[in-house]
Scaffold this motif. Structure first.
Motif, mmCIF file in Angstrom:
data_model
loop_
_atom_site.group_PDB
_atom_site.id
_atom_site.type_symbol
_atom_site.label_atom_id
_atom_site.label_comp_id
_atom_site.label_asym_id
_atom_site.label_seq_id
_atom_site.Cartn_x
_atom_site.Cartn_y
_atom_site.Cartn_z
ATOM 1 N N ALA A 155 0.848 -1.195 0.000
ATOM 2 C CA ALA A 155 0.000 0.000 0.000
ATOM 3 C C ALA A 155 0.885 1.248 0.000
ATOM 4 N N SER A 156 0.875 1.952 -1.096
ATOM 5 C CA SER A 156 1.676 3.169 -1.217
ATOM 6 C C SER A 156 0.883 4.329 -0.635
ATOM 7 N N VAL A 157 0.811 4.367 0.658
ATOM 8 C CA VAL A 157 0.039 5.383 1.365
ATOM 9 C C VAL A 157 0.964 6.070 2.361
ATOM 10 N N ASN A 158 0.788 7.366 2.517
ATOM 11 C CA ASN A 158 1.598 8.095 3.492
ATOM 12 C C ASN A 158 1.323 7.583 4.905
ATOM 13 N N PHE A 159 2.369 7.565 5.682
ATOM 14 C CA PHE A 159 2.263 7.161 7.085
ATOM 15 C C PHE A 159 1.678 5.759 7.222
ATOM 16 N N PHE A 160 2.147 4.842 6.402
ATOM 17 C CA PHE A 160 1.631 3.460 6.400
ATOM 18 C C PHE A 160 1.662 2.857 7.793
ATOM 19 N N LYS A 183 8.427 -1.894 4.484
ATOM 20 C CA LYS A 183 8.117 -2.237 3.091
ATOM 21 C C LYS A 183 6.693 -1.851 2.697
ATOM 22 N N ASN A 184 5.971 -1.156 3.589
ATOM 23 C CA ASN A 184 4.569 -0.797 3.317
ATOM 24 C C ASN A 184 3.750 -2.025 2.905
ATOM 25 N N THR A 185 4.012 -3.137 3.565
ATOM 26 C CA THR A 185 3.421 -4.408 3.157
ATOM 27 C C THR A 185 2.696 -5.078 4.318
#
Length: 115
Positions: free
Chosen positions: A24-29, A75-77
């Motif tokens: 998820a390419s979201v800010n502040f994941f 890794k925003n994963t």
């Protein structure tokens, strides 16, 4: 518009395992609550598992003890490890950034469990 991207679905025999991935390419994941939902044919979408920013998890009764949700904030994963799969686990699995308003949804990945 943020859209998580799922992968890892497929066809597996009952009793087998699969691991789903969601980026998820979201800010502040690291601050986001992430979830995995599924939708079986003819049924409504249901929450399967969720994980908070501090790693607290929640599972649907039907998957407790079989599925494990985890995350790697570097890794925003977010992952969903699915073991002891059953035919009733078949469906499209969606990753979501869970929000107070509308969730951000991925396109989904198909999981099919054969008997």
């Amino acid at each position: 518009q943020v859209q998580p991207v799922e992968s890892g679905g497929g066809l597996v025999q009952a009793g087998g395992s699969l691991r789903l991935f969601c980026v998820a390419s979201v800010n502040f994941f690291s601050y986001k609550i992430m979830g995995w939902y599924r939708q079986a044919p003819g049924k409504e979408r249901e929450l399967v598992a969720s994980i908070t920013s501090i790693g607290s998890t929640n599972y649907a009764d039907s998957v407790k003890g079989r599925f494990t949700i985890s995350r790697d904030n570097a890794k925003n994963t977010v992952y969903l490890q699915m073991n002891s799969l059953k035919p009733e686990d078949t469906g499209v699995y969606y990753c979501a950034v869970i929000r107070v308003g509308n969730n951000y949804w991925g396109q989904g990945t198909q999981v099919t469990v054969s008997s």
